[in-house]
Motif scaffolding. Structure first.
Motif, short mmCIF file in Angstrom:
data_model
loop_
_atom_site.label_atom_id
_atom_site.label_comp_id
_atom_site.label_asym_id
_atom_site.label_seq_id
_atom_site.Cartn_x
_atom_site.Cartn_y
_atom_site.Cartn_z
N VAL A 1 -98.72 -18.79 -77.86
CA VAL A 1 -98.73 -19.53 -76.59
C VAL A 1 -98.51 -21.01 -76.93
CG1 VAL A 1 -100.05 -20.11 -74.52
CG2 VAL A 1 -100.44 -17.90 -75.68
N PRO A 2 -97.46 -21.64 -76.40
CA PRO A 2 -97.20 -23.03 -76.78
C PRO A 2 -98.29 -23.97 -76.26
CG PRO A 2 -95.39 -22.14 -75.44
CD PRO A 2 -96.47 -21.11 -75.46
N GLY A 3 -98.52 -25.03 -76.99
CA GLY A 3 -99.54 -26.01 -76.59
C GLY A 3 -99.20 -26.67 -75.26
N ASP A 4 -97.92 -26.72 -74.94
CA ASP A 4 -97.52 -27.38 -73.69
C ASP A 4 -97.13 -26.35 -72.60
OD1 ASP A 4 -95.19 -26.42 -74.80
OD2 ASP A 4 -94.24 -28.39 -75.03
N TYR A 5 -97.73 -25.17 -72.70
CA TYR A 5 -97.40 -24.09 -71.74
C TYR A 5 -97.64 -24.54 -70.29
CZ TYR A 5 -97.58 -19.23 -69.94
OH TYR A 5 -97.37 -18.04 -69.27
N GLN A 6 -98.85 -25.03 -70.03
CA GLN A 6 -99.18 -25.44 -68.66
C GLN A 6 -98.29 -26.59 -68.20
OE1 GLN A 6 -103.38 -26.00 -67.82
NE2 GLN A 6 -102.91 -27.63 -66.36
N GLN A 7 -98.10 -27.52 -69.09
CA GLN A 7 -97.25 -28.69 -68.76
C GLN A 7 -95.82 -28.24 -68.41
OE1 GLN A 7 -96.83 -31.28 -72.17
NE2 GLN A 7 -94.96 -32.17 -71.31
N ASN A 8 -95.33 -27.26 -69.16
CA ASN A 8 -93.97 -26.78 -68.90
C ASN A 8 -93.90 -26.08 -67.54
OD1 ASN A 8 -91.22 -26.24 -69.69
ND2 ASN A 8 -91.85 -24.10 -69.98
N ASP B 1 -91.16 -20.74 -72.47
CA ASP B 1 -92.56 -20.90 -72.06
C ASP B 1 -93.10 -22.30 -72.37
OD1 ASP B 1 -92.66 -18.02 -71.40
OD2 ASP B 1 -92.41 -17.81 -73.56
N GLY B 2 -92.54 -22.95 -73.39
CA GLY B 2 -92.90 -24.34 -73.69
C GLY B 2 -91.70 -25.23 -73.39
N VAL B 3 -91.89 -26.51 -73.60
CA VAL B 3 -90.77 -27.45 -73.43
C VAL B 3 -89.90 -27.34 -74.67
CG1 VAL B 3 -90.12 -29.87 -73.14
CG2 VAL B 3 -92.20 -28.99 -72.02
N ASN B 4 -88.66 -26.91 -74.53
CA ASN B 4 -87.73 -26.78 -75.65
C ASN B 4 -86.30 -26.82 -75.10
OD1 ASN B 4 -87.05 -24.16 -74.69
ND2 ASN B 4 -88.78 -23.27 -75.80
N ALA B 5 -85.33 -26.70 -75.98
CA ALA B 5 -83.93 -26.85 -75.54
C ALA B 5 -83.57 -25.80 -74.49
CB ALA B 5 -83.00 -26.74 -76.75
N LYS B 6 -84.08 -24.58 -74.68
CA LYS B 6 -83.73 -23.51 -73.75
C LYS B 6 -84.38 -23.76 -72.38
CE LYS B 6 -83.60 -18.44 -73.55
NZ LYS B 6 -83.99 -17.19 -74.24
N THR C 1 -106.13 -18.70 -72.22
CA THR C 1 -105.32 -19.92 -72.08
C THR C 1 -104.22 -19.73 -71.04
OG1 THR C 1 -105.74 -20.47 -74.38
CG2 THR C 1 -103.80 -21.50 -73.37
N VAL C 2 -103.57 -18.57 -71.08
CA VAL C 2 -102.48 -18.30 -70.14
C VAL C 2 -103.01 -18.23 -68.71
CG1 VAL C 2 -100.78 -16.58 -69.43
CG2 VAL C 2 -101.03 -17.17 -71.86
N VAL C 3 -104.10 -17.51 -68.51
CA VAL C 3 -104.65 -17.37 -67.15
C VAL C 3 -105.09 -18.74 -66.62
CG1 VAL C 3 -106.51 -16.36 -65.77
CG2 VAL C 3 -105.31 -14.97 -67.48
N ASN C 4 -105.76 -19.51 -67.46
CA ASN C 4 -106.22 -20.82 -67.00
C ASN C 4 -105.04 -21.73 -66.66
OD1 ASN C 4 -108.93 -20.27 -67.10
ND2 ASN C 4 -109.17 -20.97 -69.22
N ALA C 5 -103.96 -21.61 -67.42
CA ALA C 5 -102.78 -22.43 -67.10
C ALA C 5 -102.25 -22.08 -65.72
CB ALA C 5 -101.69 -22.21 -68.16
N CYS C 6 -102.18 -20.79 -65.43
CA CYS C 6 -101.68 -20.38 -64.10
C CYS C 6 -102.62 -20.89 -63.00
CB CYS C 6 -101.52 -18.87 -64.04
SG CYS C 6 -100.87 -18.29 -62.45
N LEU C 7 -103.91 -20.72 -63.22
CA LEU C 7 -104.86 -21.12 -62.18
C LEU C 7 -104.84 -22.63 -61.93
CD1 LEU C 7 -107.96 -18.89 -63.01
CD2 LEU C 7 -106.25 -18.55 -61.21
N ALA C 8 -104.42 -23.38 -62.95
CA ALA C 8 -104.39 -24.84 -62.80
C ALA C 8 -103.18 -25.33 -62.01
CB ALA C 8 -104.40 -25.49 -64.19
N ILE C 9 -102.26 -24.43 -61.73
CA ILE C 9 -101.01 -24.83 -61.07
C ILE C 9 -100.96 -24.15 -59.71
CG2 ILE C 9 -98.48 -24.73 -61.20
CD1 ILE C 9 -98.85 -24.61 -64.29
N SER C 10 -100.99 -24.91 -58.65
CA SER C 10 -101.11 -24.27 -57.33
C SER C 10 -99.91 -23.38 -57.03
CB SER C 10 -101.31 -25.31 -56.24
OG SER C 10 -100.23 -26.20 -56.23
N ARG C 11 -98.74 -23.72 -57.56
CA ARG C 11 -97.56 -22.88 -57.28
C ARG C 11 -97.40 -21.75 -58.29
NH1 ARG C 11 -92.96 -25.46 -53.67
NH2 ARG C 11 -92.49 -23.25 -53.65
#
Ligand code: G3I
Length: 461
Positions: free
Chosen positions: A257-264, A219-224, A295-305
């Motif tokens: 929820v990772p701080g970089d969720y939306q970015q990821n 869900d965040g930027v990490n090795a996996k 936070t999760v819902v707003n991240a999704c809404l911010a990403i058109s895809r």
């Protein structure tokens, strides 16, 4: 007046999913044999599904077939959600417990229920190391390859055109910093190539389905997630058919929820795939839990895809992590603060806005099949005004991908680019006094699919 139409174009899978979600924002009032009634008004959306649809997204839940007989469970499911995922019923051990012997009963129950409510469906999951029946682990390389491809084609073939997105491969990477593929029977016997082979088999089995890779701790930027990202980038570059990445999003205090969720999510979307939040649950309670959901819902809404969100269950009491109370409804189906936060983030209003006043007329629709021949059937939709008079109404009718509406009467239709979604408006029959009704009709060329069309909520004006 009779209108004749020909519809040949196919929609993008994303558009189709959104159309289905919008069609699924109806509220079912009554269901009798062969008749389905739905209602709606022009008010702000007051349920998760309807609010998400207004944002061009779906809002779904995992569903357990054995809970569908519980009336509170089903009422909450039908009212709030417009997408469903089988929590366990489409896993390999449930569908093919012995080689070549398929048990579709519980999966069919969920598909039929969801489609009857106008919900879209996510299929979960075709190739996964867990919940595999014992016989799969005993196969050699060639046999396993055949079994995997057979399983994909049989399962997807059965639900062809009915499941919008499939988790084709689930959880194929190790946790931690290695970025390695998980040492599953598929990895051991078939090597790295099994994942793309599964996606190719899936595309062949149902070309209209959105094909997803689904995982957790990505869900965040990490090795996996970097390892998954590199795989998806490689697939896109080489033309391996992948359309979507699912982010399970199981969160708790150890894994917030990772701080970089939306970015990821955004970096995956930038690769040219849809992103979906597929198994969301967040342990906790009160304001803290509500804030994380927001936070999760707003991240999704911010990403058109980001095309939709699925929570992993209707009520805390049946959650796989029940003691962590991670869902939007408590054990008595009361809405939690997290529910209010999600609805508000989606732009919805509890109770659907202020009642009374001009423009508040409502209407309901009922559907009935009236005739059937060898290759076609006629459907009739009755529109009835509520307690106030209305001067217009709009109803959507969505048919299956193999079906075509060839003729309509007593309405003015318009179409989406696919030809599968018809929006019907009045043709001189828009003015209805309180309780008065009118009907429109249409002929569906079945194309082998005799399922009833999905009728969206009646929107009054
Ligand atoms: O139905 C049987 C019941 O008859 C039996 O008495 C009981 C005894 O153990 O088991 C019941 O089945 C359980 C099933 O859930 C239904 O409740 C299984 O044991 C149990 O293993 C199964 O757990 C599921 C889990 O996947 C299996 O890995 C959870 O419900 C389900 O929520 C969970 O979902 C997974 C996703 O598929 C993938 N991502 C992670 C997610 C959470 O673990």
């Amino acid at each position: 007046m009779i209108n004749e139409f020909a519809h040949e174009q196919r929609p993008s899978r994303w558009r189709l999913a959104v159309r289905r979600a919008i069609a699924g924002s109806a509220v079912v009032l009554l269901s009798a044999t062969g008749v389905v009634a739905l209602s709606g008004t022009a008010h702000a959306a007051s349920t998760l599904g309807a609010a998400a649809a207004e944002q061009g997204r779906y809002f779904g839940t995992a569903v357990a077939a054995n809970r569908l007989s519980e009336s509170d469970y089903t009422a909450t499911l039908n009212r709030e959600f417009n997408s469903a995922t089988a929590e366990n019923e489409m896993k390999w051990d449930a569908l093919q417990p012995n080689r070549g012997q398929f048990n579709f009963g519980n999966a069919d129950r969920i598909v039929n229920h969801a489609r009857g409510q106008g919900m879209s469906l996510r299929g979960h999951t075709l190739v996964w190391h867990s919940q595999l029946p014992g016989w799969v682990g005993g196969l050699g390389t060639n046999e396993l390859r055949t079994a995997m491809n057979d399983h994909i084609s049989q399962v997807m073939g059965r639900y062809r055109g009915q499941i919008d997105s499939w988790d084709v491969v689930n959880e194929a990477f190790e946790d931690g910093s290695s970025g390695a593929r998980r040492n599953s029977p598929f990895q051991q016997r078939l090597g790295n190539g099994y994942i793309e082979e599964a996606f190719r088999a899936a595309r062949a089995a149902d070309p209209s389905a959105t094909l997803c890779y689904n995982d957790y701790n990505t869900d965040g930027v990490n090795a996996k997630s970097n390892a998954v990202y590199n795989m998806v980038a490689d697939f896109k570059q080489r033309g391996v058919p992948i359309d979507c990445v699912g982010f399970q999003s199981h969160f708790n205090s150890q894994s917030p929820v990772p701080g970089d969720y939306q970015q990821n999510l955004q970096r995956f979307a930038a690769l040219g795939v849809d992103v979906q939040i597929t198994e969301l649950d967040i342990e906790g309670s009160g304001t803290a839990q509500a804030n994380s959901y927001r936070t999760v819902v707003n991240a999704c809404l911010a990403i058109s895809r980001c095309t939709g969100i699925t929570v992993w269950g209707v009520t805390d009491k049946y959650s796989w992590r029940a003691s962590g109370t991670p869902l939007l409804f408590d054990g008595n189906y009361n809405k939690k603060p997290a529910y209010d936060a999600v609805l508000a983030a989606l732009g919805g209003t509890p109770g659907g806005g202020d009642p009374g006043g001009p423009g508040d007329g409502s209407c309901t629709v009922t559907y009935q099949e009236t005739d059937r021949w060898g290759d076609r059937f006629n459907g009739q939709v009755t529109v009835r005004a509520g307690d106030a008079s209305i001067s217009g109404w709009t109803v959507t009718v969505t048919v299956g991908s193999a079906q075509r509406i060839s003729t309509t009467w007593n309405g003015t239709p318009s179409w989406d680019s696919s030809g599968n979604v018809m929006t019907m408006r009045p043709n001189g029959n828009g003015n209805l006094s309180p309780g008065q009704s009118t009907s429109f009709g249409f002929t569906v060329m079945a194309g082998g699919d005799w399922s009833a069309p999905r009728i969206g909520a009646c929107v009054a004006s």
